[in-house]
Design a protein around this motif. Structure first.
Motif, PDB file in Angstrom:
ATOM      1  N   SER A 261       0.815  -1.221   0.000  1.00 41.33           N
ATOM      2  CA  SER A 261       0.000   0.000   0.000  1.00 41.33           C
ATOM      3  C   SER A 261       0.843   1.263   0.000  1.00 41.33           C
ATOM      4  N   ILE A 262       2.125   1.128   0.361  1.00 43.64           N
ATOM      5  CA  ILE A 262       2.998   2.310   0.345  1.00 43.64           C
ATOM      6  C   ILE A 262       3.182   2.826  -1.093  1.00 43.64           C
TER       7      ILE A 262
ATOM      8  N   PRO B 146       0.941   3.148  -3.729  1.00 43.82           N
ATOM      9  CA  PRO B 146       0.004   4.230  -4.075  1.00 43.82           C
ATOM     10  C   PRO B 146       0.225   5.496  -3.242  1.00 43.82           C
ATOM     11  N   LEU B 147       0.677   5.358  -1.991  1.00 40.54           N
ATOM     12  CA  LEU B 147       0.985   6.563  -1.197  1.00 40.54           C
ATOM     13  C   LEU B 147       2.103   7.362  -1.858  1.00 40.54           C
ATOM     14  N   LEU B 148       3.160   6.655  -2.287  1.00 39.73           N
ATOM     15  CA  LEU B 148       4.303   7.338  -2.918  1.00 39.73           C
ATOM     16  C   LEU B 148       3.873   8.000  -4.232  1.00 39.73           C
TER      17      LEU B 148
ATOM     18  N   ASN C 286       0.891   9.198  -4.804  1.00 43.35           N
ATOM     19  CA  ASN C 286       0.171  10.410  -4.394  1.00 43.35           C
ATOM     20  C   ASN C 286       1.132  11.511  -3.971  1.00 43.35           C
ATOM     21  N   VAL C 287       2.138  11.128  -3.189  1.00 43.95           N
ATOM     22  CA  VAL C 287       3.130  12.122  -2.740  1.00 43.95           C
ATOM     23  C   VAL C 287       3.810  12.753  -3.959  1.00 43.95           C
TER      24      VAL C 287
ATOM     25  N   VAL D 246       9.221   8.798  -6.375  1.00 44.95           N
ATOM     26  CA  VAL D 246       9.481   8.887  -4.935  1.00 44.95           C
ATOM     27  C   VAL D 246       9.667   7.480  -4.341  1.00 44.95           C
ATOM     28  N   GLY D 247      10.634   7.333  -3.478  1.00 45.87           N
ATOM     29  CA  GLY D 247      10.864   6.079  -2.766  1.00 45.87           C
ATOM     30  C   GLY D 247      10.910   6.345  -1.263  1.00 45.87           C
ATOM     31  N   ILE D 248      11.243   5.317  -0.483  1.00 43.81           N
ATOM     32  CA  ILE D 248      11.290   5.524   0.977  1.00 43.81           C
ATOM     33  C   ILE D 248      12.599   5.037   1.590  1.00 43.81           C
TER      34      ILE D 248
END
Lengths: 216, 216
Positions: A194-195, A197-199, A201-202, A211-213
């Motif tokens: 789920s991260i 789709p968050l990335l 959006n970010v 974007v990565g984490i």
């Protein structure tokens, strides 16, 4: 390590194949074997130009499964069911899922199957002796492909088989500056998936790209 | 900015109050007003030792709501329903939810309410004119409290009201080295909240402490 990439000519598979074939024997799989051969040749010549030796070959997806001790499913979520129902021979394999079930309406959102995650769906479709491990979910295809740039991200790795998870963590840690983190059992995969789709959006709402984490 | 912290004497609220009261007028709320007063005095003296001036006062939770243009709900998920049913006056307020519905079995997991996230539950419990914004979800309490260390994390901010979201992003960006990212509408909060149990798993399985995230 012998690695088979199912969907190895796709968006993510292509960059993955290039980065992995520097250190491992990689079978680049595709539904279209001719396409896989071309992709393999491109990988070899791209790496040659950089003075590196690629150990890869282009094959059909089934041969990629047969070849790999580790099989990476570098396919879009919508291809999971049709692709896996057309393939066999996953017994005793370590199967890596970088697959993210997501959808887009006004924004990107996580759209998991009834099993809760792509990883658990994949597990349900494979023989019991296959060891599914979630990894590489939150790295953009463009980043994989930008071979001359480091991948400097954290990678959450989930799985129920400790040995398989360790193998995949070692694989992750061998790629550029990626750092693998044990995120627990396969049930945790839904969060990791789920991260993505968050990335997205970010990236979208802050005018960023790919974007990565990092866990810090 | 006038900030009311509901649960301002709790694990996260305490560190938040200290860091925010350097730059803002903060009402530290608690069910126990005497506890809030002590907490406020501690904050003032802690900051004074560092040559800083704290602008805070200790009040009951209702007064914290009444005081703040921005009201932060620094409460554990299990307190959301009882706390909000005991409070009123949220009309037109910007309400920040750092709340994460999580549970622990063999590992930590995301355990959302029927609404899909703590943020959407909170929205359903407040008057329509309250503007709920998700922020600060993925920062450990210990990090908030370690006042002499920077908070060097990314903060995903979700909300349906653009002005409220901008206010909260400015608030985030004023704290230490935090960087706010617009993560889209409030519906995205479930992903942001679910990252916290992931970080707890990463900490646990990799022998780390107080893990946070950065978008890179």
């Amino acid at each position: 390590m012998k690695i088979g990439i199912v969907g190895g000519t796709g968006e993510i598979g292509e960059g993955m194949a290039m980065r992995l074939s520097v250190h491992h024997n990689v079978a680049i799989g595709s539904r279209d074997e001719a396409k896989a051969s071309i992709s393999s040749e491109c990988t070899v010549s791209s790496l040659q130009k950089r003075g590196l030796c690629a150990r890869c070959c282009g094959v059909c997806n089934q041969e990629a499964v047969d070849f790999g001790d580790v099989v990476i499913l570098a396919i879009p979520y919508r291809h999971v069911v049709p692709t896996l129902s057309s393939l066999a021979g996953f017994e005793e394999k370590t199967v890596v899922s970088p697959v993210n079930p997501l959808a887009k309406a006004a924004h990107f959102y996580f759209d998991p199957p009834a099993e809760g995650s792509a990883a658990l769906l994949i597990k349900s479709l494979l023989p019991k002796s296959a060891r599914v491990v979630t990894a590489f979910n939150n790295i953009a295809a463009n980043r994989w492909q930008a071979f001359d740039e480091e991948l400097d991200y954290s990678v959450a790795v989930c799985g129920d088989d400790d040995a398989a998870k360790e193998t995949v963590m070692a694989l992750v840690n061998g790629v550029s500056k990626l750092r693998a983190y044990d995120a627990g059992p396969l049930a945790v995969s839904s969060i990791v998936e789920s991260i993505t789709p968050l990335l997205l959006n970010v990236a979208r709402y802050n005018k960023m790209k790919d974007v990565g984490i990092r866990f810090v």
